[in-house]
Design an enzyme around this catalytic site. Structure first.
Site, PDB file in Angstrom:
ATOM      1  N   HIS A  90      -9.811   1.179  -0.849  1.00  0.00           N
ATOM      2  CA  HIS A  90     -10.044   1.809   0.588  1.00  0.00           C
ATOM      3  C   HIS A  90     -10.754   1.573   1.490  1.00  0.00           C
ATOM      4  CE1 HIS A  90      -5.471   3.593  -0.944  1.00  0.00           C
ATOM      5  NE2 HIS A  90      -5.308   3.755  -0.613  1.00  0.00           N
TER       6      HIS A  90
ATOM      7  N   HIS B  66       1.123   4.779  -1.937  1.00  0.00           N
ATOM      8  CA  HIS B  66       0.694   5.799  -3.374  1.00  0.00           C
ATOM      9  C   HIS B  66       2.358   6.752  -4.282  1.00  0.00           C
ATOM     10  CE1 HIS B  66      -3.658   5.876  -2.256  1.00  0.00           C
ATOM     11  NE2 HIS B  66      -3.431   5.343  -0.825  1.00  0.00           N
TER      12      HIS B  66
ATOM     13  N   HIS C  38       0.958  -0.670  -0.110  1.00  0.00           N
ATOM     14  CA  HIS C  38       0.197   0.397  -0.101  1.00  0.00           C
ATOM     15  C   HIS C  38       0.420   0.827   0.064  1.00  0.00           C
ATOM     16  CE1 HIS C  38      -3.867   1.921   1.006  1.00  0.00           C
ATOM     17  NE2 HIS C  38      -3.293   3.052   1.650  1.00  0.00           N
TER      18      HIS C  38
ATOM     19  N   GLU D 220     -11.021   3.540   6.635  1.00  0.00           N
ATOM     20  CA  GLU D 220     -10.375   4.139   7.620  1.00  0.00           C
ATOM     21  C   GLU D 220     -10.903   5.412   8.128  1.00  0.00           C
ATOM     22  OE1 GLU D 220      -5.989   7.428   5.784  1.00  0.00           O
ATOM     23  OE2 GLU D 220      -7.859   6.190   4.845  1.00  0.00           O
TER      24      GLU D 220
ATOM     25  N   ASP E 190       1.797   4.008   3.093  1.00  0.00           N
ATOM     26  CA  ASP E 190       1.402   4.556   2.292  1.00  0.00           C
ATOM     27  C   ASP E 190       1.878   5.420   1.635  1.00  0.00           C
ATOM     28  OD1 ASP E 190      -1.809   5.660   1.928  1.00  0.00           O
ATOM     29  OD2 ASP E 190      -2.293   6.284   4.243  1.00  0.00           O
ATOM     30  N   ASP E 191       1.292   6.971   2.043  1.00  0.00           N
ATOM     31  CA  ASP E 191       2.520   8.076   1.909  1.00  0.00           C
ATOM     32  C   ASP E 191       3.829   8.743   2.765  1.00  0.00           C
ATOM     33  OD1 ASP E 191       0.528   8.527  -0.478  1.00  0.00           O
ATOM     34  OD2 ASP E 191      -0.959   8.836   1.530  1.00  0.00           O
TER      35      ASP E 191
END
Length: 325
Positions: A190, A12, A10, A193, A271-272
């Protein structure tokens, strides 16, 4: 634990862009992006919606296939430095040619060239999960799904959805997921969350995915936790992201260990990462300190990730061998 081989499911691609990389592109293009950085040069935002604004502003200087090729190399270098041997990156045609199929092919070729170079030189593999943006709406998602279906293969292996969970419903995107499924792509979404357990259930029922991005708020519904465990649904858990964005106040409050003990297949990702001041090594460190996870747990997590990866069997076998599973 830091030196253990890691598999990340996961990530981005645009969200993994180092701030210095984006600032450099902005200088080259004469674009003023100073408003999205703090005094230390880090991304600056307040809350999830503002995070999306800053994310999309940073993407405005990713304009050409060459930019995305350079970005891919920069991201994979950072991942490899953190012991990642395989990563699956969300990439959106929305940011790669405005969902035009011809332009998307050019962007994808640049990403692939950089990925193949990184695999030869750094030993890290990359697969692409084409991702539609929920708050851009179902019509845009259909165009994104067409881009995904037309380029499905050994590099583009998955399809997913990200963006603002408060916009629309999962059912609005069922057509796009059906198209991706028919093209042989594997599916993730997604959910769980910012949306509660119902958002996870909707992703399973309407989009028929095999993995859930985040999914941590499933913990609020014991019956849903049981369903995830029984059906073998894999959660792409990003603990540092969840804490940084305030989904949970601290790592100690994060439900990843409760989910794991309940038999849910959990994995660990960033994630980021520059937005949340994390790396895969830092995620492993935090989980070790907080839950006393040992090398055996982390090897199990990496093996679960490899088995859930959207890759071919030969690649999976190689990953499991490198992990020592």
């Amino acid at each position: 634990m830091n030196e253990l081989p890691k598999v990340e499911l996961h990530l981005h691609l645009e969200g993994a862009a180092p701030p210095a990389f984006i600032r450099g592109l902005a200088r080259e293009q004469g674009v003023d992006l100073s408003g999205i950085f703090d005094a230390q040069g880090n991304y600056a935002y307040r809350g999830f919606v503002d995070f999306l604004r800053v994310y999309e502003a940073a993407c405005t200087v990713l304009r050409t296939p060459r930019d995305f090729g350079r970005l891919t190399r920069a991201v994979l270098e950072q991942s490899a430095e953190n012991g990642v041997i395989h990563t699956e990156a969300f990439v959106s045609p929305d940011f790669c040619g405005g969902r035009d199929l011809g332009a998307w092919r050019e962007y994808l070729a640049a990403i692939r060239e950089a990925a193949e170079e990184a695999e030869r030189e750094l030993g890290i593999g990359l697969r692409v999960i084409v991702t539609c943006i929920r708050h851009f709406g179902p019509d845009a998602a259909r165009q994104t799904a067409r881009c995904a279906a037309e380029t499905a293969g050994d590099f583009v292996t998955g399809f997913g959805i990200g963006g603002d969970e408060g916009q629309g419903s999962k059912a609005d995107f069922a057509w796009s997921f059906d198209m991706a499924r028919e093209a042989g792509l594997r599916l993730t979404a997604h959910a769980g969350e910012w949306g509660g357990p119902d958002s996870v259930r909707d992703a399973l029922d309407h989009l028929r995915v095999e993995r859930i991005g985040h999914g941590v708020r499933a913990i609020e519904d014991p019956a849903l936790v049981d369903r995830l465990a029984e059906d073998g649904i894999v959660l792409e858990v990003c603990p540092g992201s969840n804490v940084a964005l305030g989904v949970y106040p601290s790592m100690r409050d994060h439900p990843i260990e409760r989910l794991r003990k309940a038999g849910v297949k959990v994995t660990v990702s960033t994630d980021d990462p520059p937005f949340f001041h994390t790396t895969m090594r830092q995620e492993y460190d935090a989980l070790h300190r907080t839950f006393d996870w040992d090398e055996g747990v982390f090897r199990d997590i990496a093996a679960t990730s490899a088995r859930a990866a959207f890759c071919d069997a030969a690649t999976r076998d190689t990953l499991l061998e490198r992990i020592g599973a």
